[in-house]
Scaffold this motif. Structure first.
Motif, PDB file in Angstrom:
ATOM      1  N   CYS A  13       0.834  -1.192   0.000  1.00 48.77           N
ATOM      2  CA  CYS A  13       0.000   0.000   0.000  1.00 48.77           C
ATOM      3  C   CYS A  13       0.874   1.250   0.000  1.00 48.77           C
ATOM      4  O   CYS A  13       2.032   1.220   0.416  1.00 48.77           O
ATOM      5  CB  CYS A  13      -0.980   0.006   1.161  1.00 48.77           C
ATOM      6  N   ILE A  14       0.299   2.322  -0.492  1.00 48.20           N
ATOM      7  CA  ILE A  14       0.987   3.597  -0.626  1.00 48.20           C
ATOM      8  C   ILE A  14       0.160   4.634   0.118  1.00 48.20           C
ATOM      9  O   ILE A  14      -1.059   4.727  -0.086  1.00 48.20           O
ATOM     10  CB  ILE A  14       1.113   4.001  -2.119  1.00 48.20           C
ATOM     11  N   GLU A  15       0.808   5.399   0.982  1.00 48.26           N
ATOM     12  CA  GLU A  15       0.128   6.475   1.685  1.00 48.26           C
ATOM     13  C   GLU A  15       0.480   7.785   1.002  1.00 48.26           C
ATOM     14  O   GLU A  15       1.656   8.067   0.766  1.00 48.26           O
ATOM     15  CB  GLU A  15       0.558   6.517   3.146  1.00 48.26           C
ATOM     16  N   ILE A  16      -0.566   8.538   0.665  1.00 52.89           N
ATOM     17  CA  ILE A  16      -0.351   9.810  -0.013  1.00 52.89           C
ATOM     18  C   ILE A  16      -0.975  10.934   0.804  1.00 52.89           C
ATOM     19  O   ILE A  16      -1.887  10.702   1.601  1.00 52.89           O
ATOM     20  CB  ILE A  16      -0.936   9.803  -1.448  1.00 52.89           C
ATOM     21  N   GLN A  17      -0.449  12.143   0.608  1.00 51.55           N
ATOM     22  CA  GLN A  17      -1.045  13.318   1.230  1.00 51.55           C
ATOM     23  C   GLN A  17      -1.274  14.349   0.144  1.00 51.55           C
ATOM     24  O   GLN A  17      -0.338  14.788  -0.525  1.00 51.55           O
ATOM     25  CB  GLN A  17      -0.163  13.900   2.324  1.00 51.55           C
ATOM     26  N   TYR A  18      -2.557  14.702  -0.015  1.00 53.59           N
ATOM     27  CA  TYR A  18      -2.912  15.729  -0.985  1.00 53.59           C
ATOM     28  C   TYR A  18      -2.439  17.082  -0.480  1.00 53.59           C
ATOM     29  O   TYR A  18      -2.239  17.285   0.720  1.00 53.59           O
ATOM     30  CB  TYR A  18      -4.430  15.761  -1.208  1.00 53.59           C
ATOM     31  N   TYR A  19      -2.292  18.029  -1.372  1.00 54.30           N
ATOM     32  CA  TYR A  19      -1.855  19.367  -1.006  1.00 54.30           C
ATOM     33  C   TYR A  19      -2.784  19.973   0.047  1.00 54.30           C
ATOM     34  O   TYR A  19      -2.349  20.704   0.920  1.00 54.30           O
ATOM     35  CB  TYR A  19      -1.780  20.270  -2.244  1.00 54.30           C
ATOM     36  N   SER A  20      -4.051  19.624   0.002  1.00 55.30           N
ATOM     37  CA  SER A  20      -5.032  20.139   0.956  1.00 55.30           C
ATOM     38  C   SER A  20      -4.794  19.610   2.367  1.00 55.30           C
ATOM     39  O   SER A  20      -5.366  20.107   3.318  1.00 55.30           O
ATOM     40  CB  SER A  20      -6.442  19.767   0.508  1.00 55.30           C
ATOM     41  N   GLY A  21      -3.964  18.569   2.484  1.00 55.68           N
ATOM     42  CA  GLY A  21      -3.682  17.975   3.789  1.00 55.68           C
ATOM     43  C   GLY A  21      -4.331  16.621   3.993  1.00 55.68           C
ATOM     44  O   GLY A  21      -3.969  15.879   4.899  1.00 55.68           O
ATOM     45  N   GLU A  22      -5.310  16.284   3.163  1.00 54.74           N
ATOM     46  CA  GLU A  22      -5.996  15.002   3.288  1.00 54.74           C
ATOM     47  C   GLU A  22      -5.024  13.852   3.015  1.00 54.74           C
ATOM     48  O   GLU A  22      -4.238  13.899   2.073  1.00 54.74           O
ATOM     49  CB  GLU A  22      -7.151  14.946   2.292  1.00 54.74           C
ATOM     50  N   ILE A  23      -5.102  12.820   3.852  1.00 54.52           N
ATOM     51  CA  ILE A  23      -4.244  11.647   3.695  1.00 54.52           C
ATOM     52  C   ILE A  23      -5.098  10.474   3.224  1.00 54.52           C
ATOM     53  O   ILE A  23      -6.222  10.292   3.678  1.00 54.52           O
ATOM     54  CB  ILE A  23      -3.540  11.300   5.025  1.00 54.52           C
ATOM     55  N   GLU A  24      -4.541   9.715   2.302  1.00 53.40           N
ATOM     56  CA  GLU A  24      -5.251   8.565   1.750  1.00 53.40           C
ATOM     57  C   GLU A  24      -4.274   7.401   1.610  1.00 53.40           C
ATOM     58  O   GLU A  24      -3.104   7.601   1.314  1.00 53.40           O
ATOM     59  CB  GLU A  24      -5.828   8.931   0.383  1.00 53.40           C
ATOM     60  N   GLU A  25      -4.775   6.202   1.837  1.00 53.92           N
ATOM     61  CA  GLU A  25      -3.973   5.001   1.636  1.00 53.92           C
ATOM     62  C   GLU A  25      -4.525   4.273   0.413  1.00 53.92           C
ATOM     63  O   GLU A  25      -5.730   4.056   0.312  1.00 53.92           O
ATOM     64  CB  GLU A  25      -4.050   4.106   2.873  1.00 53.92           C
ATOM     65  N   ILE A  26      -3.635   3.944  -0.499  1.00 53.40           N
ATOM     66  CA  ILE A  26      -4.029   3.308  -1.758  1.00 53.40           C
ATOM     67  C   ILE A  26      -3.291   1.979  -1.882  1.00 53.40           C
ATOM     68  O   ILE A  26      -2.077   1.926  -1.672  1.00 53.40           O
ATOM     69  CB  ILE A  26      -3.659   4.210  -2.955  1.00 53.40           C
TER      70      ILE A  26
END
Length: 96
Positions: free
Chosen positions: A33-46
């Motif tokens: 899995c890959i954890e990303i953080q959008y510029y807005s601050g939201e974090i998502e795991e894909i």
């Protein structure tokens, strides 16, 4: 689908479907899995399979990439910002 872009920690990408910029902040090879953080601050795991389906393009970090951290210490962070690692170390040392 075009060529698969492999995730790289610290690299910024643009999701073409959402017109949103994000940074890869962690990669768990065991869990795939890959954890990303959008510029807005939201974090998502894909998961890896979902990552491969995304329409992505690598991009340069935004001019004010510390904005995603939602901190009032932006000027201090930007002064320390010779690399993402140095900023993360600074944040850890200052409990930010």
């Amino acid at each position: 689908m075009g060529q698969t872009i492999h995730p790289e920690r610290g690299q910024w990408y643009k999701r073409l479907d959402l017109d949103a910029s994000f940074e890869v902040v962690a990669i768990d090879r065991d869990e795939q899995c890959i954890e990303i953080q959008y510029y807005s601050g939201e974090i998502e795991e894909i998961d890896q399979a979902s990552w491969e389906q995304l329409e992505l393009t690598p991009i340069a970090p935004p001019d004010n990439w510390s904005g995603a951290f939602g901190t009032d210490n932006r000027v201090e962070l930007e002064d320390q910002a010779d690399s993402l690692e140095s900023v993360l170390s600074f944040m850890d040392a200052n409990n930010i």
